[in-house]
Design an enzyme around this catalytic site. Structure first.
Site, PDB file in Angstrom:
ATOM      1  N   ASP A 174    -157.787 -18.322  41.590  1.00 39.56           N
ATOM      2  CA  ASP A 174    -157.519 -18.369  43.026  1.00 39.56           C
ATOM      3  C   ASP A 174    -156.161 -18.991  43.331  1.00 39.56           C
ATOM      4  O   ASP A 174    -155.417 -18.510  44.187  1.00 39.56           O
ATOM      5  CB  ASP A 174    -158.609 -19.192  43.727  1.00 39.56           C
ATOM      6  CG  ASP A 174    -159.701 -18.284  44.281  1.00 39.56           C
ATOM      7  OD1 ASP A 174    -159.608 -17.051  44.086  1.00 39.56           O
ATOM      8  OD2 ASP A 174    -160.640 -18.814  44.907  1.00 39.56           O
TER       9      ASP A 174
ATOM     10  N   ALA B 129    -153.587 -18.971  41.741  1.00 42.71           N
ATOM     11  CA  ALA B 129    -152.455 -18.099  41.391  1.00 42.71           C
ATOM     12  C   ALA B 129    -152.017 -17.241  42.575  1.00 42.71           C
ATOM     13  O   ALA B 129    -150.870 -16.776  42.622  1.00 42.71           O
ATOM     14  CB  ALA B 129    -152.823 -17.214  40.202  1.00 42.71           C
TER      15      ALA B 129
ATOM     16  N   ARG C  33    -157.373 -10.917  30.828  1.00 45.50           N
ATOM     17  CA  ARG C  33    -158.058 -10.312  29.692  1.00 45.50           C
ATOM     18  C   ARG C  33    -158.574  -8.928  30.067  1.00 45.50           C
ATOM     19  O   ARG C  33    -158.888  -8.115  29.213  1.00 45.50           O
ATOM     20  CB  ARG C  33    -159.202 -11.221  29.224  1.00 45.50           C
ATOM     21  CG  ARG C  33    -158.725 -12.431  28.438  1.00 45.50           C
ATOM     22  CD  ARG C  33    -159.810 -13.457  28.303  1.00 45.50           C
ATOM     23  NE  ARG C  33    -160.277 -13.886  29.624  1.00 45.50           N
ATOM     24  CZ  ARG C  33    -161.309 -14.696  29.827  1.00 45.50           C
ATOM     25  NH1 ARG C  33    -162.001 -15.149  28.803  1.00 45.50           N
ATOM     26  NH2 ARG C  33    -161.641 -15.051  31.053  1.00 45.50           N
TER      27      ARG C  33
ATOM     28  N   HIS D 282    -155.689 -24.814  28.020  1.00 48.13           N
ATOM     29  CA  HIS D 282    -154.260 -25.115  28.187  1.00 48.13           C
ATOM     30  C   HIS D 282    -153.535 -25.262  26.862  1.00 48.13           C
ATOM     31  O   HIS D 282    -152.495 -24.646  26.638  1.00 48.13           O
ATOM     32  CB  HIS D 282    -154.078 -26.393  29.025  1.00 48.13           C
ATOM     33  CG  HIS D 282    -154.229 -26.160  30.497  1.00 48.13           C
ATOM     34  ND1 HIS D 282    -153.992 -27.134  31.440  1.00 48.13           N
ATOM     35  CD2 HIS D 282    -154.602 -25.054  31.202  1.00 48.13           C
ATOM     36  CE1 HIS D 282    -154.204 -26.642  32.654  1.00 48.13           C
ATOM     37  NE2 HIS D 282    -154.592 -25.395  32.533  1.00 48.13           N
TER      38      HIS D 282
ATOM     39  N   LYS E 274    -152.687 -28.274  36.917  1.00 44.74           N
ATOM     40  CA  LYS E 274    -153.220 -29.582  36.558  1.00 44.74           C
ATOM     41  C   LYS E 274    -154.737 -29.512  36.560  1.00 44.74           C
ATOM     42  O   LYS E 274    -155.283 -28.637  37.246  1.00 44.74           O
ATOM     43  CB  LYS E 274    -152.725 -30.666  37.487  1.00 44.74           C
ATOM     44  CG  LYS E 274    -152.379 -30.269  38.915  1.00 44.74           C
ATOM     45  CD  LYS E 274    -153.458 -29.672  39.786  1.00 44.74           C
ATOM     46  CE  LYS E 274    -154.724 -30.477  39.860  1.00 44.74           C
ATOM     47  NZ  LYS E 274    -155.817 -29.783  40.589  1.00 44.74           N
TER      48      LYS E 274
ATOM     49  N   ARG F  35    -164.659 -26.221  37.511  1.00 43.50           N
ATOM     50  CA  ARG F  35    -164.382 -27.664  37.542  1.00 43.50           C
ATOM     51  C   ARG F  35    -165.615 -28.545  37.364  1.00 43.50           C
ATOM     52  O   ARG F  35    -165.519 -29.755  37.363  1.00 43.50           O
ATOM     53  CB  ARG F  35    -163.663 -28.013  38.853  1.00 43.50           C
ATOM     54  CG  ARG F  35    -162.236 -27.542  38.851  1.00 43.50           C
ATOM     55  CD  ARG F  35    -161.625 -27.587  40.233  1.00 43.50           C
ATOM     56  NE  ARG F  35    -162.060 -26.472  41.055  1.00 43.50           N
ATOM     57  CZ  ARG F  35    -161.584 -26.206  42.273  1.00 43.50           C
ATOM     58  NH1 ARG F  35    -160.683 -27.010  42.819  1.00 43.50           N
ATOM     59  NH2 ARG F  35    -162.001 -25.164  42.952  1.00 43.50           N
TER      60      ARG F  35
ATOM     61  N   ASP G 161    -159.489 -32.956  38.654  1.00 45.49           N
ATOM     62  CA  ASP G 161    -159.042 -32.095  39.757  1.00 45.49           C
ATOM     63  C   ASP G 161    -158.554 -32.933  40.942  1.00 45.49           C
ATOM     64  O   ASP G 161    -157.360 -33.039  41.190  1.00 45.49           O
ATOM     65  CB  ASP G 161    -160.190 -31.181  40.174  1.00 45.49           C
ATOM     66  CG  ASP G 161    -159.746 -30.160  41.207  1.00 45.49           C
ATOM     67  OD1 ASP G 161    -158.710 -29.514  40.982  1.00 45.49           O
ATOM     68  OD2 ASP G 161    -160.411 -30.025  42.247  1.00 45.49           O
TER      69      ASP G 161
END
Lengths: 363, 363
Positions: B19, B21, B42, B87, B105, B177, B190
């Site tokens: 989201d 992005a 993917r 990451h 982050k 999250r 977060d």
């Protein structure tokens, strides 16, 4: 209602000429149901100067001893702004003399002392109230409406409260609030009192289960707290933190976060302005679609406050005293709230002394 | 300067269609020195839909694998909004492919992982920056001016930061999250990321000496933090507290208290409005003579923000990438700040796990 309007105003005696007594004596003059009848100081000259400087009515009596004022049968109620270490001694005498008691905060050096005061008031059938003014502000009732609104605010989950001001060199050396033999609780008893009261207020005066002092309090050479903080914890996961200090810029914040809403204000103890007071309400705010702004934006609610909060306090106290004079029992809510506030202060102090361990509150 | 204007825009590839992005790809489009060159998922269908939904330029390439995008020699920089657990794997490949890295982050699941990422970026000479947008807001620079002003703000003494939002039932069950294998730091990684960053920012990125988690964090069944807090302590007595939560209403407060001034704002991460952002400055405010109001009243400063903060971020990142392409070394400030933020998150987590003990920060 007719009987109420015929009730004569409550006659106040003021014991001690502290700075704060200037504001409260003005409030007594302005309250519709109260009058200033007398002021006492250990020095009659000081009492006389105080009465003049604060434009007391000419019929107000001037006493050179606290005892003399307390023996005056015309006095209904006493306002007691003495240093905290003197509270228990004089409050008990006030009660024994059947005078109602409006007393500055912190109410005592510890809860045991306060219990002596409360017992004396109860046994003598007099009303007790502490001098926490902001809870009587009209704004506070409006904020309570918001916090009680299950739709707009939901259930309280977390809260932060802060009161700090920067004492100057003279304050930090000479003020009674940094002296262990006068106001031994220091910034915790003075500034922290308000933070703790605000946390209790937002929690409908439900005591937390556990209190933990934050690490790193600042004490002066005599061991008096100049700056400290704590977290408070309830069984259901509710959390509150506060920070109080004599060492940083004037700040008085409340943030109360519920499941659906948030309350913010930056002037909870002394409102920014005399005639109006505001708070910020955020109710179910979220973001726009791309998360670049808020929908809706929190709103500011402003309450007109033609009657200053200290006058509201005196008026409410005097109303209760009038009720007692008319045969009602004293309102027990006020000493109960004072005791809870004091109990938390004691617990924070104990947690500091024991190395920041969690202390369970036994109510 | 002439050379700079001739520098072609930085070509971005986006890996993953989270989201967040959407907002960052818009920012890349809006930044004067950046263009969207490619997106990879993917699933090529997902990437294609994402490109359409977000109005990517027709020449933007669509890839069905991250590797394919990373092999594209036209791509200068990669924006990586993957779940935190992925990451370290992908960031290292990005760096090895000599792509500059703008990453969401929290930057990693822990500092050791982040060190692997930072090392890969350094060894491959690529710029690293995390996706904390608010530090790039024009308002943030104005607030920094205030905090740096020894006359108006003085020295920082205490700070409180809060970021909470109320995740709904679906969020609390399904969002990445709250999943230990995806974003294992939960609300701490977060929401807490922003609080910790704000505290570091106000402290000129000086790490605290000690970190102590508050009692009473809320974890889900998988052990992921849904709500927690901590206090941070510096050697000179400076104190900061923060609270982060997925369980209470949207709130994002900063209160920073200096010896002479106080900074307040309630929208530090996402400004209330698109085109302007405000903060409240209280500088040497005190009370009127009778302590019934403030003199002066704190003032609100409003900054016009025609360029959204995420565009400022992309612009600054792209400027640094351009510098590197022109022979400069990557700016080390950004990975250093990311590491410090991550280090404090790790320390809070460790303090929770060890029963809320103070943990010393080893920098």
């Amino acid at each position: 209602m007719a009987a109420e309007t015929q009730t004569p105003p409550i006659c106040f005696g003021i014991i001690g000429c502290a700075d704060i007594a200037r504001k409260v004596s003005r409030a007594i003059s302005l309250a519709p149901n109260a009058v200033i009848s007398a002021v006492a100081s250990r020095s009659i000259e000081k009492a006389s100067l105080f009465a003049k400087a604060n434009k007391f009515p000419p019929e107000a009596k001037i006493y050179g001893s606290y005892e003399a004022l307390l023996d005056d049968p015309d006095i209904d109620a006493v306002y007691l702004p003495l240093p905290t270490s003197l509270h228990v001694k004089w409050a008990v005498v006030v009660a024994q003399k059947k005078k109602h008691l409006l007393m500055e905060k912190p109410v005592a050096l510890n809860v045991s002392e306060f219990d002596v005061i409360a017992k004396a008031c109860e046994e003598n059938g007099v009303q007790f109230m502490d001098g926490t003014m902001w809870v009587h502000n009209l704004r506070t009732a409006k904020m309570r409406e918001f916090l009680s609104d299950s739709e707009r605010f939901g259930q309280l989950r977390a809260m932060h409260s802060c009161f700090s001001f920067a004492g100057d060199a003279d304050f930090l050396k000479n003020d009674i609030r940094v002296k262990p033999d006068l106001d031994g609780l220091g910034a915790l008893g003075d500034a922290g009192w308000y933070c703790v009261r605000s946390i209790l207020w937002a929690n409908d005066y439900e005591l937390p289960k556990t209190v933990v002092a934050l690490h790193g309090p600042v004490l002066n050479e005599a061991g008096v707290v100049l700056s400290c903080g704590a977290s408070l914890h309830w069984d259901d996961g509710r959390l509150a933190t506060f920070f109080c200090s004599f060492l940083s810029n004037l700040t008085m914040d409340i943030t109360a976060i519920g499941t659906k809403g948030t309350l913010n204000l930056h002037d909870f103890i002394i409102p920014f302005q005399d005639k109006e007071a505001s708070f910020i309400v955020n109710s179910k705010c979220f973001f726009n679609e791309l998360v670049t702004s808020w929908v809706p934006i929190p709103s500011e609610h402003t309450v007109t406050t033609d009657i200053p909060q200290e006058v509201c306090m005196v008026r409410e106290f005097s109303r209760l005293v009038g009720d007692v004079k008319n045969g009602s029992k004293p309102e027990s809510k006020w000493p109960i709230i004072s005791r809870k506030t004091q109990l938390i202060l004691d617990t924070v102090k104990m947690s500091i002394e024991k190395g920041f361990v969690p202390i369970e509150i036994k109510s």
